[in-house]
Each structure stands twice: as C-alpha cells, then as structure tokens.
Design a protein around this motif. Sequence first.
Motif, PDB file in Angstrom:
ATOM      1  N   CYS A  91       0.859  -1.185   0.000  1.00 25.37           N
ATOM      2  CA  CYS A  91       0.000   0.000   0.000  1.00 25.37           C
ATOM      3  C   CYS A  91       0.894   1.234   0.000  1.00 25.37           C
ATOM      4  O   CYS A  91       1.967   1.230   0.621  1.00 25.37           O
ATOM      5  CB  CYS A  91      -0.891   0.013   1.241  1.00 25.37           C
ATOM      6  N   PRO A  92       0.466   2.296  -0.666  1.00 24.21           N
ATOM      7  CA  PRO A  92       1.269   3.518  -0.649  1.00 24.21           C
ATOM      8  C   PRO A  92       1.317   4.092   0.763  1.00 24.21           C
ATOM      9  O   PRO A  92       0.360   3.979   1.527  1.00 24.21           O
ATOM     10  CB  PRO A  92       0.543   4.459  -1.609  1.00 24.21           C
ATOM     11  N   SER A  93       2.445   4.697   1.098  1.00 24.99           N
ATOM     12  CA  SER A  93       2.614   5.235   2.440  1.00 24.99           C
ATOM     13  C   SER A  93       3.412   6.529   2.353  1.00 24.99           C
ATOM     14  O   SER A  93       4.432   6.592   1.677  1.00 24.99           O
ATOM     15  CB  SER A  93       3.361   4.228   3.310  1.00 24.99           C
ATOM     16  N   GLY A  94       2.947   7.531   3.061  1.00 20.53           N
ATOM     17  CA  GLY A  94       3.664   8.800   3.089  1.00 20.53           C
ATOM     18  C   GLY A  94       4.892   8.734   3.978  1.00 20.53           C
ATOM     19  O   GLY A  94       5.858   9.455   3.783  1.00 20.53           O
ATOM     20  N   ALA A  95       4.871   7.847   4.956  1.00 18.16           N
ATOM     21  CA  ALA A  95       5.993   7.718   5.883  1.00 18.16           C
ATOM     22  C   ALA A  95       6.033   6.285   6.396  1.00 18.16           C
ATOM     23  O   ALA A  95       5.056   5.555   6.322  1.00 18.16           O
ATOM     24  CB  ALA A  95       5.832   8.696   7.038  1.00 18.16           C
ATOM     25  N   GLY A  96       7.159   5.904   6.916  1.00 12.48           N
ATOM     26  CA  GLY A  96       7.300   4.571   7.469  1.00 12.48           C
ATOM     27  C   GLY A  96       7.603   3.528   6.410  1.00 12.48           C
ATOM     28  O   GLY A  96       7.862   3.840   5.249  1.00 12.48           O
ATOM     29  N   THR A  97       7.595   2.286   6.832  1.00 12.84           N
ATOM     30  CA  THR A  97       7.878   1.165   5.950  1.00 12.84           C
ATOM     31  C   THR A  97       6.642   0.272   5.930  1.00 12.84           C
ATOM     32  O   THR A  97       6.460  -0.553   6.823  1.00 12.84           O
ATOM     33  CB  THR A  97       9.104   0.375   6.463  1.00 12.84           C
ATOM     34  N   PRO A  98       5.781   0.442   4.931  1.00  8.05           N
ATOM     35  CA  PRO A  98       4.563  -0.363   4.917  1.00  8.05           C
ATOM     36  C   PRO A  98       4.866  -1.825   4.624  1.00  8.05           C
ATOM     37  O   PRO A  98       5.823  -2.145   3.914  1.00  8.05           O
ATOM     38  CB  PRO A  98       3.740   0.261   3.793  1.00  8.05           C
ATOM     39  N   PRO A  99       4.068  -2.735   5.179  1.00  8.05           N
ATOM     40  CA  PRO A  99       4.274  -4.141   4.859  1.00  8.05           C
ATOM     41  C   PRO A  99       3.964  -4.392   3.390  1.00  8.05           C
ATOM     42  O   PRO A  99       3.197  -3.670   2.763  1.00  8.05           O
ATOM     43  CB  PRO A  99       3.291  -4.869   5.776  1.00  8.05           C
ATOM     44  N   GLY A 100       4.611  -5.414   2.859  1.00  3.43           N
ATOM     45  CA  GLY A 100       4.412  -5.745   1.451  1.00  3.43           C
ATOM     46  C   GLY A 100       4.060  -7.204   1.266  1.00  3.43           C
ATOM     47  O   GLY A 100       4.150  -8.010   2.187  1.00  3.43           O
ATOM     48  N   GLY A 101       3.654  -7.510   0.060  1.00  2.00           N
ATOM     49  CA  GLY A 101       3.366  -8.883  -0.313  1.00  2.00           C
ATOM     50  C   GLY A 101       4.232  -9.269  -1.496  1.00  2.00           C
ATOM     51  O   GLY A 101       4.662  -8.409  -2.270  1.00  2.00           O
ATOM     52  N   LEU A 102       4.489 -10.548  -1.632  1.00  2.00           N
ATOM     53  CA  LEU A 102       5.260 -11.076  -2.759  1.00  2.00           C
ATOM     54  C   LEU A 102       4.405 -12.143  -3.423  1.00  2.00           C
ATOM     55  O   LEU A 102       4.017 -13.125  -2.782  1.00  2.00           O
ATOM     56  CB  LEU A 102       6.585 -11.652  -2.275  1.00  2.00           C
ATOM     57  N   TYR A 103       4.094 -11.923  -4.703  1.00  2.00           N
ATOM     58  CA  TYR A 103       3.169 -12.786  -5.439  1.00  2.00           C
ATOM     59  C   TYR A 103       3.826 -13.287  -6.718  1.00  2.00           C
ATOM     60  O   TYR A 103       4.688 -12.622  -7.292  1.00  2.00           O
ATOM     61  CB  TYR A 103       1.902 -12.002  -5.815  1.00  2.00           C
ATOM     62  N   VAL A 104       3.386 -14.457  -7.167  1.00  7.42           N
ATOM     63  CA  VAL A 104       3.801 -14.999  -8.459  1.00  7.42           C
ATOM     64  C   VAL A 104       2.581 -14.997  -9.366  1.00  7.42           C
ATOM     65  O   VAL A 104       1.512 -15.481  -8.983  1.00  7.42           O
ATOM     66  CB  VAL A 104       4.376 -16.429  -8.319  1.00  7.42           C
ATOM     67  N   LEU A 105       2.748 -14.431 -10.568  1.00  5.53           N
ATOM     68  CA  LEU A 105       1.655 -14.268 -11.518  1.00  5.53           C
ATOM     69  C   LEU A 105       1.901 -15.077 -12.777  1.00  5.53           C
ATOM     70  O   LEU A 105       3.041 -15.232 -13.211  1.00  5.53           O
ATOM     71  CB  LEU A 105       1.529 -12.801 -11.932  1.00  5.53           C
ATOM     72  N   THR A 106       0.804 -15.547 -13.378  1.00  3.63           N
ATOM     73  CA  THR A 106       0.866 -16.161 -14.703  1.00  3.63           C
ATOM     74  C   THR A 106       0.036 -15.299 -15.649  1.00  3.63           C
ATOM     75  O   THR A 106      -0.812 -14.527 -15.212  1.00  3.63           O
ATOM     76  CB  THR A 106       0.311 -17.602 -14.707  1.00  3.63           C
ATOM     77  N   PRO A 107       0.284 -15.441 -16.962  1.00  9.75           N
ATOM     78  CA  PRO A 107      -0.499 -14.651 -17.917  1.00  9.75           C
ATOM     79  C   PRO A 107      -1.986 -14.980 -17.812  1.00  9.75           C
ATOM     80  O   PRO A 107      -2.364 -16.052 -17.343  1.00  9.75           O
ATOM     81  CB  PRO A 107       0.052 -15.082 -19.281  1.00  9.75           C
ATOM     82  N   PRO A 108      -2.829 -14.054 -18.275  1.00  5.89           N
ATOM     83  CA  PRO A 108      -4.267 -14.325 -18.242  1.00  5.89           C
ATOM     84  C   PRO A 108      -4.619 -15.486 -19.151  1.00  5.89           C
ATOM     85  O   PRO A 108      -3.921 -15.745 -20.134  1.00  5.89           O
ATOM     86  CB  PRO A 108      -4.886 -13.018 -18.744  1.00  5.89           C
ATOM     87  N   PRO A 109      -5.707 -16.200 -18.854  1.00  6.91           N
ATOM     88  CA  PRO A 109      -6.097 -17.342 -19.679  1.00  6.91           C
ATOM     89  C   PRO A 109      -6.560 -16.930 -21.071  1.00  6.91           C
ATOM     90  O   PRO A 109      -6.476 -17.719 -22.004  1.00  6.91           O
ATOM     91  CB  PRO A 109      -7.230 -18.000 -18.900  1.00  6.91           C
ATOM     92  N   ALA A 110      -7.025 -15.692 -21.225  1.00  4.92           N
ATOM     93  CA  ALA A 110      -7.490 -15.211 -22.525  1.00  4.92           C
ATOM     94  C   ALA A 110      -6.853 -13.854 -22.802  1.00  4.92           C
ATOM     95  O   ALA A 110      -6.580 -13.101 -21.866  1.00  4.92           O
ATOM     96  CB  ALA A 110      -9.009 -15.082 -22.534  1.00  4.92           C
TER      97      ALA A 110
END
Length: 183
Positions: A91-110
Amino acid sequence: MQPAGPEPHPHTRPRPVHWLATATALAGLIAGAALLGPGDATATASPTWAPDARAARYPVDCGRASAEVVRQDPADLDGDGRPETAAVVRCPSGAGTPPGGLYVLTPPPAPGGTPRIVATLVDPRQGMSVTDLIVTEGTVSATLLGYSTARVPRCCPDRLRAVKWHWRNGKFVLTALPVAGRV
C-alpha cells in the motif's frame, strides 16, 4: 558520331512485362504463405510473454488507495517454457515502511484478461517488507524486513532475514537462510 559506350543488349533492359511477371510471382508467394501459414495450431498456444504485474488484482486492503507494484521480475519459475512474474506489492505510504506482499503471476487465460496470482510467497498481513528481490529460473530470492515487537517504530525495521523459494514438485518451497539478526 559514335555512342560513348557499347549499346546495352535489348534483353537486359526491364520492360513492363518484366515488372508484371515479378509482381505476379510475389502475389502468388504471399497468397501461398497465407494459405499454408501456421494454421490453427498457434491460435490455442499459450502466451510466451511475462504478465504485467500492474494489470493484476491483489488481495491487499489499502483502504481508498490502490496497491502499488514496487518491483516486478519475470522468469520461467516452473520450467514450463512460459515466463511468470514475481511482484512485490504494498500500500502507498507517506511515511514509514509499509508491509508488502510477494506474489507470483501467470499470464491471463485469454487475451486482454487479468494476470492470475498463482502463489503468495509473502502475505502483507505478516507485517514484513520485501526488499532485494532476485528472480531466476526456478528461484525467487528476497530479503524480508520485520519488527521484533509492536513498540518498534514502523520507520525502522529491526529484523532481517534472507529467504529463497525453489519450485519443486509443483509448488514453491521456502528455504530460510541463516538469520542475520538485527538490521
């Protein structure tokens, strides 16, 4: 008066019939290529481009703001010949170190669809920040920053851990490297 050089042979000068024959041959070649082209085999082939992480939808609650992709790196992570994308999202944050996520994506089916999340390697609810992302064939490496207690200011993570995920037997397997200790 004599011409300066020898007169060219009549058969070496292009005439309209030569241009017509060349145009007819090219048209036949193009038509033949269109008729004998790749056919339907490529219409169902899987895409070979890596998905754009900015086009995906993430399970991250940022209130009224949208989640931001901090980093994305493509590689063939599962060995199927098609690239996936590893994406760090927060999430965007004006200050501090916001928590993040790490995801693996594949192309869309169509074509024109949304890339799909196939693995969540770090969930933002774990409260960690993801840095130093390195993606290679079959491996995702990162450094995770975290907090030892809730009293530690969110600007200054005091825990650090290097981790790697390897693709094995149809899933990502986490390997935590030795704890580096405090930041």
